[in-house]
Design a protein around this motif. Structure first.
Motif, PDB file in Angstrom:
ATOM      1  N   VAL A 232      10.075  -7.538 -11.918  1.00  5.86           N
ATOM      2  CA  VAL A 232       9.908  -6.143 -11.486  1.00  5.86           C
ATOM      3  C   VAL A 232       8.606  -5.574 -12.062  1.00  5.86           C
ATOM      4  O   VAL A 232       7.847  -4.892 -11.359  1.00  5.86           O
ATOM      5  N   ILE A 233       8.335  -5.871 -13.337  1.00  8.18           N
ATOM      6  CA  ILE A 233       7.105  -5.346 -13.954  1.00  8.18           C
ATOM      7  C   ILE A 233       5.882  -5.916 -13.213  1.00  8.18           C
ATOM      8  O   ILE A 233       4.927  -5.200 -12.905  1.00  8.18           O
ATOM      9  N   TYR A 234       5.962  -7.203 -12.871  1.00 11.67           N
ATOM     10  CA  TYR A 234       4.865  -7.846 -12.138  1.00 11.67           C
ATOM     11  C   TYR A 234       4.686  -7.186 -10.760  1.00 11.67           C
ATOM     12  O   TYR A 234       3.578  -6.811 -10.368  1.00 11.67           O
ATOM     13  N   ALA A 235       5.810  -7.005 -10.039  1.00 10.64           N
ATOM     14  CA  ALA A 235       5.730  -6.401  -8.694  1.00 10.64           C
ATOM     15  C   ALA A 235       5.211  -4.963  -8.784  1.00 10.64           C
ATOM     16  O   ALA A 235       4.404  -4.528  -7.955  1.00 10.64           O
ATOM     17  N   ALA A 236       5.664  -4.236  -9.812  1.00 11.40           N
ATOM     18  CA  ALA A 236       5.213  -2.848  -9.965  1.00 11.40           C
ATOM     19  C   ALA A 236       3.733  -2.789 -10.327  1.00 11.40           C
ATOM     20  O   ALA A 236       3.027  -1.830  -9.981  1.00 11.40           O
ATOM     21  N   GLY A 237       3.254  -3.837 -11.012  1.00  7.01           N
ATOM     22  CA  GLY A 237       1.850  -3.904 -11.431  1.00  7.01           C
ATOM     23  C   GLY A 237       0.906  -3.892 -10.233  1.00  7.01           C
ATOM     24  O   GLY A 237      -0.270  -3.524 -10.353  1.00  7.01           O
ATOM     25  N   LYS A 238       1.418  -4.308  -9.079  1.00  3.00           N
ATOM     26  CA  LYS A 238       0.570  -4.357  -7.890  1.00  3.00           C
ATOM     27  C   LYS A 238       0.459  -2.989  -7.221  1.00  3.00           C
ATOM     28  O   LYS A 238      -0.298  -2.816  -6.271  1.00  3.00           O
ATOM     29  N   LEU A 239       1.300  -2.034  -7.699  1.00  2.01           N
ATOM     30  CA  LEU A 239       1.256  -0.693  -7.103  1.00  2.01           C
ATOM     31  C   LEU A 239       0.198   0.138  -7.842  1.00  2.01           C
ATOM     32  O   LEU A 239      -0.318  -0.274  -8.881  1.00  2.01           O
ATOM     33  N   GLY A 240      -0.083   1.335  -7.325  1.00  2.61           N
ATOM     34  CA  GLY A 240      -1.012   2.220  -8.029  1.00  2.61           C
ATOM     35  C   GLY A 240      -0.398   2.683  -9.347  1.00  2.61           C
ATOM     36  O   GLY A 240       0.792   2.480  -9.598  1.00  2.61           O
ATOM     37  N   LYS A 241      -1.242   3.335 -10.189  1.00  2.89           N
ATOM     38  CA  LYS A 241      -0.783   3.713 -11.531  1.00  2.89           C
ATOM     39  C   LYS A 241       0.442   4.646 -11.478  1.00  2.89           C
ATOM     40  O   LYS A 241       1.414   4.456 -12.227  1.00  2.89           O
ATOM     41  N   GLU A 242       0.398   5.623 -10.574  1.00  7.15           N
ATOM     42  CA  GLU A 242       1.481   6.606 -10.513  1.00  7.15           C
ATOM     43  C   GLU A 242       2.817   5.938 -10.176  1.00  7.15           C
ATOM     44  O   GLU A 242       3.836   6.165 -10.837  1.00  7.15           O
TER      45      GLU A 242
ATOM     46  N   ILE B 154       8.174   3.411 -11.822  1.00  8.21           N
ATOM     47  CA  ILE B 154       9.051   2.232 -11.945  1.00  8.21           C
ATOM     48  C   ILE B 154       9.393   1.997 -13.424  1.00  8.21           C
ATOM     49  O   ILE B 154      10.522   1.627 -13.772  1.00  8.21           O
ATOM     50  N   MET B 155       8.404   2.244 -14.298  1.00 10.52           N
ATOM     51  CA  MET B 155       8.669   2.054 -15.739  1.00 10.52           C
ATOM     52  C   MET B 155       9.758   3.026 -16.212  1.00 10.52           C
ATOM     53  O   MET B 155      10.633   2.662 -16.995  1.00 10.52           O
ATOM     54  N   VAL B 156       9.694   4.268 -15.712  1.00 10.23           N
ATOM     55  CA  VAL B 156      10.749   5.245 -16.070  1.00 10.23           C
ATOM     56  C   VAL B 156      12.099   4.722 -15.581  1.00 10.23           C
ATOM     57  O   VAL B 156      13.096   4.724 -16.322  1.00 10.23           O
ATOM     58  N   ALA B 157      12.110   4.237 -14.317  1.00 11.52           N
ATOM     59  CA  ALA B 157      13.377   3.714 -13.765  1.00 11.52           C
ATOM     60  C   ALA B 157      13.899   2.582 -14.655  1.00 11.52           C
ATOM     61  O   ALA B 157      15.100   2.516 -14.940  1.00 11.52           O
ATOM     62  N   LEU B 158      12.998   1.720 -15.133  1.00  9.81           N
ATOM     63  CA  LEU B 158      13.443   0.602 -15.975  1.00  9.81           C
ATOM     64  C   LEU B 158      14.023   1.097 -17.301  1.00  9.81           C
ATOM     65  O   LEU B 158      15.019   0.560 -17.793  1.00  9.81           O
ATOM     66  N   VAL B 159      13.385   2.119 -17.879  1.00  8.79           N
ATOM     67  CA  VAL B 159      13.923   2.671 -19.135  1.00  8.79           C
ATOM     68  C   VAL B 159      15.337   3.201 -18.888  1.00  8.79           C
ATOM     69  O   VAL B 159      16.275   2.921 -19.642  1.00  8.79           O
ATOM     70  N   LEU B 160      15.498   3.941 -17.790  1.00  2.00           N
ATOM     71  CA  LEU B 160      16.830   4.483 -17.473  1.00  2.00           C
ATOM     72  C   LEU B 160      17.832   3.337 -17.269  1.00  2.00           C
ATOM     73  O   LEU B 160      18.970   3.396 -17.741  1.00  2.00           O
ATOM     74  N   ILE B 161      17.381   2.299 -16.579  1.00  2.00           N
ATOM     75  CA  ILE B 161      18.259   1.156 -16.306  1.00  2.00           C
ATOM     76  C   ILE B 161      18.706   0.492 -17.615  1.00  2.00           C
ATOM     77  O   ILE B 161      19.876   0.156 -17.800  1.00  2.00           O
ATOM     78  N   ILE B 162      17.762   0.353 -18.565  1.00  7.06           N
ATOM     79  CA  ILE B 162      18.111  -0.287 -19.846  1.00  7.06           C
ATOM     80  C   ILE B 162      19.135   0.572 -20.610  1.00  7.06           C
ATOM     81  O   ILE B 162      20.130   0.064 -21.135  1.00  7.06           O
TER      82      ILE B 162
ATOM     83  N   LEU C 250      16.472  11.197 -25.747  1.00  2.00           N
ATOM     84  CA  LEU C 250      16.066  12.605 -25.712  1.00  2.00           C
ATOM     85  C   LEU C 250      14.652  12.761 -26.291  1.00  2.00           C
ATOM     86  O   LEU C 250      13.826  13.507 -25.761  1.00  2.00           O
ATOM     87  N   ILE C 251      14.378  12.014 -27.366  1.00  2.68           N
ATOM     88  CA  ILE C 251      13.039  12.076 -27.977  1.00  2.68           C
ATOM     89  C   ILE C 251      11.993  11.524 -26.995  1.00  2.68           C
ATOM     90  O   ILE C 251      10.874  12.042 -26.899  1.00  2.68           O
ATOM     91  N   LEU C 252      12.364  10.477 -26.262  1.00  3.88           N
ATOM     92  CA  LEU C 252      11.414   9.878 -25.306  1.00  3.88           C
ATOM     93  C   LEU C 252      11.235  10.734 -24.047  1.00  3.88           C
ATOM     94  O   LEU C 252      10.255  10.565 -23.307  1.00  3.88           O
ATOM     95  N   SER C 253      12.202  11.631 -23.790  1.00  4.59           N
ATOM     96  CA  SER C 253      12.251  12.287 -22.479  1.00  4.59           C
ATOM     97  C   SER C 253      10.984  13.075 -22.090  1.00  4.59           C
ATOM     98  O   SER C 253      10.615  13.060 -20.919  1.00  4.59           O
ATOM     99  N   PRO C 254      10.270  13.769 -23.035  1.00  2.04           N
ATOM    100  CA  PRO C 254       9.063  14.478 -22.579  1.00  2.04           C
ATOM    101  C   PRO C 254       8.015  13.531 -21.979  1.00  2.04           C
ATOM    102  O   PRO C 254       7.374  13.852 -20.986  1.00  2.04           O
ATOM    103  N   TRP C 255       7.897  12.312 -22.568  1.00  3.39           N
ATOM    104  CA  TRP C 255       6.927  11.339 -22.018  1.00  3.39           C
ATOM    105  C   TRP C 255       7.398  10.852 -20.650  1.00  3.39           C
ATOM    106  O   TRP C 255       6.636  10.731 -19.721  1.00  3.39           O
ATOM    107  N   LEU C 256       8.710  10.570 -20.587  1.00  2.00           N
ATOM    108  CA  LEU C 256       9.259  10.077 -19.314  1.00  2.00           C
ATOM    109  C   LEU C 256       9.072  11.129 -18.228  1.00  2.00           C
ATOM    110  O   LEU C 256       8.726  10.824 -17.086  1.00  2.00           O
ATOM    111  N   LYS C 257       9.259  12.390 -18.610  1.00  2.00           N
ATOM    112  CA  LYS C 257       9.111  13.480 -17.644  1.00  2.00           C
ATOM    113  C   LYS C 257       7.697  13.485 -17.070  1.00  2.00           C
ATOM    114  O   LYS C 257       7.501  13.624 -15.857  1.00  2.00           O
ATOM    115  N   LYS C 258       6.722  13.308 -17.957  1.00  2.83           N
ATOM    116  CA  LYS C 258       5.322  13.282 -17.495  1.00  2.83           C
ATOM    117  C   LYS C 258       5.104  12.122 -16.525  1.00  2.83           C
ATOM    118  O   LYS C 258       4.418  12.241 -15.517  1.00  2.83           O
ATOM    119  N   MET C 259       5.687  10.959 -16.865  1.00  2.00           N
ATOM    120  CA  MET C 259       5.503   9.782 -16.023  1.00  2.00           C
ATOM    121  C   MET C 259       6.190   9.924 -14.663  1.00  2.00           C
ATOM    122  O   MET C 259       5.808   9.314 -13.680  1.00  2.00           O
TER     123      MET C 259
END
Ligand code: GLN
Length: 499
Positions: free
Chosen positions: A261-271, A276-284, A485-494
């Motif tokens: 998934v990280i590899y496939a997402a790497g082919k997308l634009g930065k945004e 996708i990285m946020v989705a992965l954090v939520l999934i974990i 909760l501590i990570l959430s402000p960064w995730l929100k930005k992403m």
């Protein structure tokens, strides 16, 4: 018979499309079957097959993990060959068959039935949710309400299945309980087959020529899929028998999927990559949530049986029926409140984002387990009051409502259309991993049938073991919530514009 166009379906008036009621009903009976079985599995293994708590919990965890891993394949096969409708029908047939096999009163039938259920669930579970999504245009604001309504159907089925099969199976006859679970799947299946024409083109095979195309063996692709799925059953029976090997399967599979998934997402634009990285954090974090939460079908079944006072208004209740229906009932009762709450907060521009909701979910789950621990302080002769048990479940259920339906919806919003299927698969894979961890955690609470001096274990002794592990679960779950909760402000930005 095809009577309705996609446009016609998606341009529905009112709150819900009429097709949603059909899906609600079908999923309700499927979950009846699934949760009816789940209510009895561990109790049957411990009390009837005499496997012991450790082995029972591990087999339960591996079975549940396979149940949630298979939708990844079932979803893919539907997209490429069968279409969702045929997959649902095939899955429903297998789920009925699996339950009926488990109803046969010989030892061998248990694992064979479970193997059939694993395959059946793989075809059924992801595809019915996909059809729900297809009833809506991409930007239809009514989609979340539709998913919440559907989630109520899931839990109505789980409540009824847990209650009826748990009660009949535990009080009267285990095999009758397993069989009863299958009867209701037939009901759901008949209605789905008869009424499916109202879905118009939704869920039909992507290409009929492809479906009928001959494979190298001379069989059509469709028949190959059916035959291969039957051949997969003995493989699952072997895995269940040799459950110790499961970690060698799930761990590499999870790591490979994550790297892909990280590899496939790497082919997308930065945004898109960051989303996708946020989705992965939520999934974990969801995997951790399920690892604790799924004690519900595992160790909490045994805890309810051994350490919760089931006398209520002069009646002696079935612990299996109580433990397996409270959660569903609470979800059904609480969903309208949560739907209202999110809208009310959104109107005031105060709706928390998905990461904060997940964090709250984990904290409430921790609180639920802590209530069990508090209940233990007031126990009489090792028996905890039913009131504390229900109160603990209340917080587990409010936690679930902050995470499970929110997660489903967040995945569809955070993933670009090309990757939604894959990311949904990852969501269920996280559930699968969580279920496996749940089995491991459950086996930490193995209660031997006798103590070191050869005396039968008392309720006071088993309560000590449960309270010890429940305390740890409570703190770890709450701590995971705090980290998120501590990570959430960064995730929100992403997440940018997405809630
Ligand atoms: N309780 C929900 C269901 O049965 C979600 C389960 C999960 O994703 N682990 O569908």
């Amino acid at each position: 018979m095809q009577t309705t166009s996609l446009e016609g379906i998606q341009n529905f008036k009112g709150k819900y499309p009429k097709q949603l009621y059909l899906l609600f009903f079908t999923e309700m009976w499927e979950r009846f079957t699934f949760y009816g079985n789940r209510a009895l599995l561990l109790l049957f293994m411990v009390n009837y097959l005499h496997f012991g708590d450790g082995k029972g919990n591990m087999i339960y965890g591996v079975y549940q993990s396979l149940i949630y891993a298979m939708p990844v394949l079932g979803g893919m096969l539907a997209d490429k060959i069968l279409g969702q409708r045929r997959s649902i029908i095939w899955g429903g047939v297998l789920l009925t068959l699996g339950s009926f096999v488990m109803a046969i009163p010989v030892k061998e039938s248990f694992f064979i039935g479970m193997g059939i259920l694993i395959v059946g669930n793989g075809y059924f579970k992801p595809n019915i949710s996909t059809i729900v999504g297809s009833l809506y245009k991409e930007n239809d604001g009514r989609r979340d309400a539709g998913f919440s309504f559907f989630y109520m159907g899931i839990n109505l089925g789980s409540m009824l299945g847990g209650l009826l099969c748990g009660w009949i199976g535990q009080q009267y006859n285990w095999h009758l309980g397993f069989g009863l679970a299958g009867v209701f799947m037939i009901l759901g299946l008949i209605v789905f087959v008869k009424k499916q024409h109202i879905l118009g083109p939704i869920g039909l095979p992507p290409s009929v020529e492809n479906l009928k195309a001959k494979t190298a063996l001379g069989l059509s692709k469709q028949n190959m899929v059916y035959i291969l799925s039957i051949l997969a059953i003995p493989v699952f029976v072997i895995i269940l028998n040799y459950y110790e090997i499961y970690s060698y399967l799930i761990n590499p599979f999870g790591i490979i999927a994550l790297v892909y998934v990280i590899y496939a997402a790497g082919k997308l634009g930065k945004e898109a990559f960051l989303k996708i990285m946020v989705a992965l954090v939520l999934i974990i974090f969801s995997a951790l949530f399920w690892a604790f939460y799924e004690q519900g079908g595992g160790s909490l079944n045994l805890f309810a049986d051994r350490n919760v006072n089931m006398n209520f208004l002069g009646l002696k209740l079935s612990s299996a029926a109580v433990n397996n229906s409270i959660n569903g009932a609470l979800i059904v009762l609480l969903t309208p409140f949560f739907v209202w709450l999110w809208i009310w907060l959104a109107n005031r521009k105060k709706e928390p984002n998905a990461a904060v909701k997940f964090a709250l979910g984990l904290m409430q789950l921790g609180l639920g387990f802590y209530v069990f621990v508090i209940g233990a302080q007031f126990a009489h002769n090792g028996m905890v009051s039913l009131l504390f048990f229900v109160l603990g479940y209340l917080f587990m259920s409010t936690g679930e409502l902050c995470l499970s339906p929110i997660g489903l919806s967040a995945i569809t919003k955070l993933s670009p259309p090309k990757m939604v299927g894959l990311m949904m698969g990852m969501w269920f894979l996280a559930s699968s991993y969580g279920q496996y961890l749940a089995g491991l955690i459950g086996s930490l609470m193995a209660i031997p049938s006798e103590d070191a001096t050869g005396k039968a274990m008392t309720a006071t002794a088993s309560l000590g073991v449960y309270t010890d592990v429940f305390t740890k679960i409570a703190w770890v779950s709450a701590a995971c919530g705090v980290v998120l909760l501590i990570l959430s402000p960064w995730l929100k930005k992403m997440m940018k514009d997405i809630k």
